[in-house]
Design a protein around this motif. Sequence first.
Motif, short mmCIF file in Angstrom:
data_model
loop_
_atom_site.label_atom_id
_atom_site.label_comp_id
_atom_site.label_asym_id
_atom_site.label_seq_id
_atom_site.Cartn_x
_atom_site.Cartn_y
_atom_site.Cartn_z
N ASN A 325 63.09 -3.96 13.16
CA ASN A 325 63.68 -4.85 12.16
C ASN A 325 62.85 -4.77 10.87
O ASN A 325 61.82 -4.11 10.83
N GLN A 326 63.33 -5.46 9.83
CA GLN A 326 62.68 -5.31 8.53
C GLN A 326 61.22 -5.76 8.55
O GLN A 326 60.36 -5.11 7.92
N MET A 327 60.91 -6.81 9.24
CA MET A 327 59.53 -7.33 9.24
C MET A 327 58.56 -6.37 9.90
O MET A 327 57.37 -6.37 9.59
N SER A 328 59.04 -5.55 10.84
CA SER A 328 58.13 -4.66 11.57
C SER A 328 58.00 -3.29 10.88
O SER A 328 57.23 -2.46 11.36
N ILE A 329 58.71 -3.07 9.79
CA ILE A 329 58.58 -1.80 9.05
C ILE A 329 57.54 -1.99 7.96
O ILE A 329 57.75 -2.75 7.00
N GLN A 330 56.43 -1.33 8.11
CA GLN A 330 55.32 -1.46 7.17
C GLN A 330 55.02 -0.10 6.52
O GLN A 330 55.23 0.95 7.11
#
Length: 632
Positions: A325-330
């Motif tokens: 998800n977006q939060m886990s893409i760094q």
Amino acid sequence: MSIKKILIANRGEIACRIIQTCRQLGITTVAVYSQADRYARHVAFADEAYYIGPSAPDQSYLNIEQLIAIAKESKVDAVHPGYGFLSERSAFAEAVAEAGLVFIGAPISALQLMGSKSAAKQSMEAAGVPCVPGYHGDNQDAEFLAEQATAIGFPVLIKAVAGGGGKGMKIVSNDSEFIDALNSAKREAIKAFGDDAVILEKYIEHPRHIEVQVFADTQGNVVHLFERDCSTQRRYQKIIEEAPASYLTDDTRVELLNTAVDATKAIDYVGAGTIEFILDEEDNFYFMEMNTRLQVEHRVTEMITRTDLVEWQIRVAEGQPLPKNQMSIQAHGHAIEVRIYAEDPDNKFLPATGVIQALQFTEAENIMIDSAVQQSDEVSIHYDPMIAKIVVWERDRKRCIRKLKEALNASYLFGLKTNMAFLSSIVSTDAFQSNAIYTNSLDKGDLDVEVPLEAAVAAIYVDSLYQQAPADSLWQQGDQWRLNALDRSVTVAFEYQGEQHQQTVVKVGDEYRINGTHYYRIHPKDNCHLFHKQAHVIHKGKRFELLLPDVESQSAAGANSNQLNAPMPGRIIDVKVKIGDAVNVGDSLLVMEAMKMELNLKAEKDTVVKLVEVCADQQVVADQLLVEFEES
């Protein structure tokens, strides 16, 4: 569903890239190949391979009926189109679906919408996404378009509706140039995409090219994987891409990324996509287009996000949700990719053809090589001249640039011209290192990418020859190099950037005296790669490509100075002159098509046309006489 077998409807580097991921996932791969690619690397790399047709793309890699027949015969579950060729053709996706197979790409509706630049702009405007002012309608009448261009205000940009890769794209400075530029853009577009429709846009004087990698699944999830800067271009084609765009402010980046996600949601997209924006000098960004496929430069995104986007494509095509998800893409560190093209930067980036005699690409930690070429391969006129990519990652941009220069300087390719030395020069410029490059910097000549020829090169060269060249090597032939004993003078003749040079070297201890004046000491990091008549020399971090002059060809060129010869194999599109015409320097003589690009061959002196040896639609071979001029 679970995909077990995939047909790759493409060739070269991207075919090898897809096979790489499929092997890791345990998926069987099927390659296709044309006559020109019978012995290509992607053919040997795949589990199975099928002959698709003659070398010309429209008879092989663009042959939908034949591709579907092979997909059925090989009993695959899915088809991956790669990029280029049929990757964004809705007709191909429809044919795949009708055959009961999975198309690993965008939905047909998105391909149809975004496949038309005019429709794409209209849909983005409706969704509130900012677009460059221009004309995006259906009226293709030349006089009407000329009126629209005048209303927009010059300079304007003509762009093929179905275009990409700079094909069918022309910058027009004034109304007197418009019709010729329009006709040329339409000719390129019909050859490359089968559609000659164009749109017009206001041309931004100092633009940057920023794009956002987006991904969506069938469950309605949409994410971005940050942005890429693709501003280093020549002839509207990218040659260096990096991620992230380190000069963006935090506020601009957040707004850019959110806009890209909103645009993706607005068209109910699924799969990998790229939203491309143009950024002006005030950091205002405008939608340009959406690429409904994997991009050439997807590797820099993979490096900073530590993902495999081909795997994501396959998983989404199977109906699975996005792996993250977006939060886990760094984002981690910085990545830069350079595209190695078979072309001559010293001759207006003219595409090059020939047989690869020897090559070496750097292999090291955090350096990735995407290539499908190998020794003895022939680079032909039939396909795009990009032959490899070098991608590097480091903790920050400064370190990344340094690692990239080292990788470029340790790589070489012999047998045909490439842009490797040119790329090394670009990343060494202050403009590149300070993020001061725009998409038109190279074409306008704003970058100082000329590498000064230092006399030290001759000394390094002689030393390398003395240490490395076998006794029977071409380099030891006295009639060319006159290599005397090193305790006496050595005269070195060579060609550098199209000009002939000769330097005399005297070795004194560990130093060399060049032309009787300067001393140079050999540096431990100096490197010289030799092969036949070609050499790459690296000195103090600068890269030089030297060529031993061919005495016969040089004298022939001098004798034929009143002739225009074909620079490479291709087809004559238009003949601009006739016998008796007086022409001036820069006047257009012929328009020629080669390697999917139009080449405008111009007069190099004031003269009079004596003979015209070709006509429109005629195929020509390299060095064929095209036009002869009166004696000066």
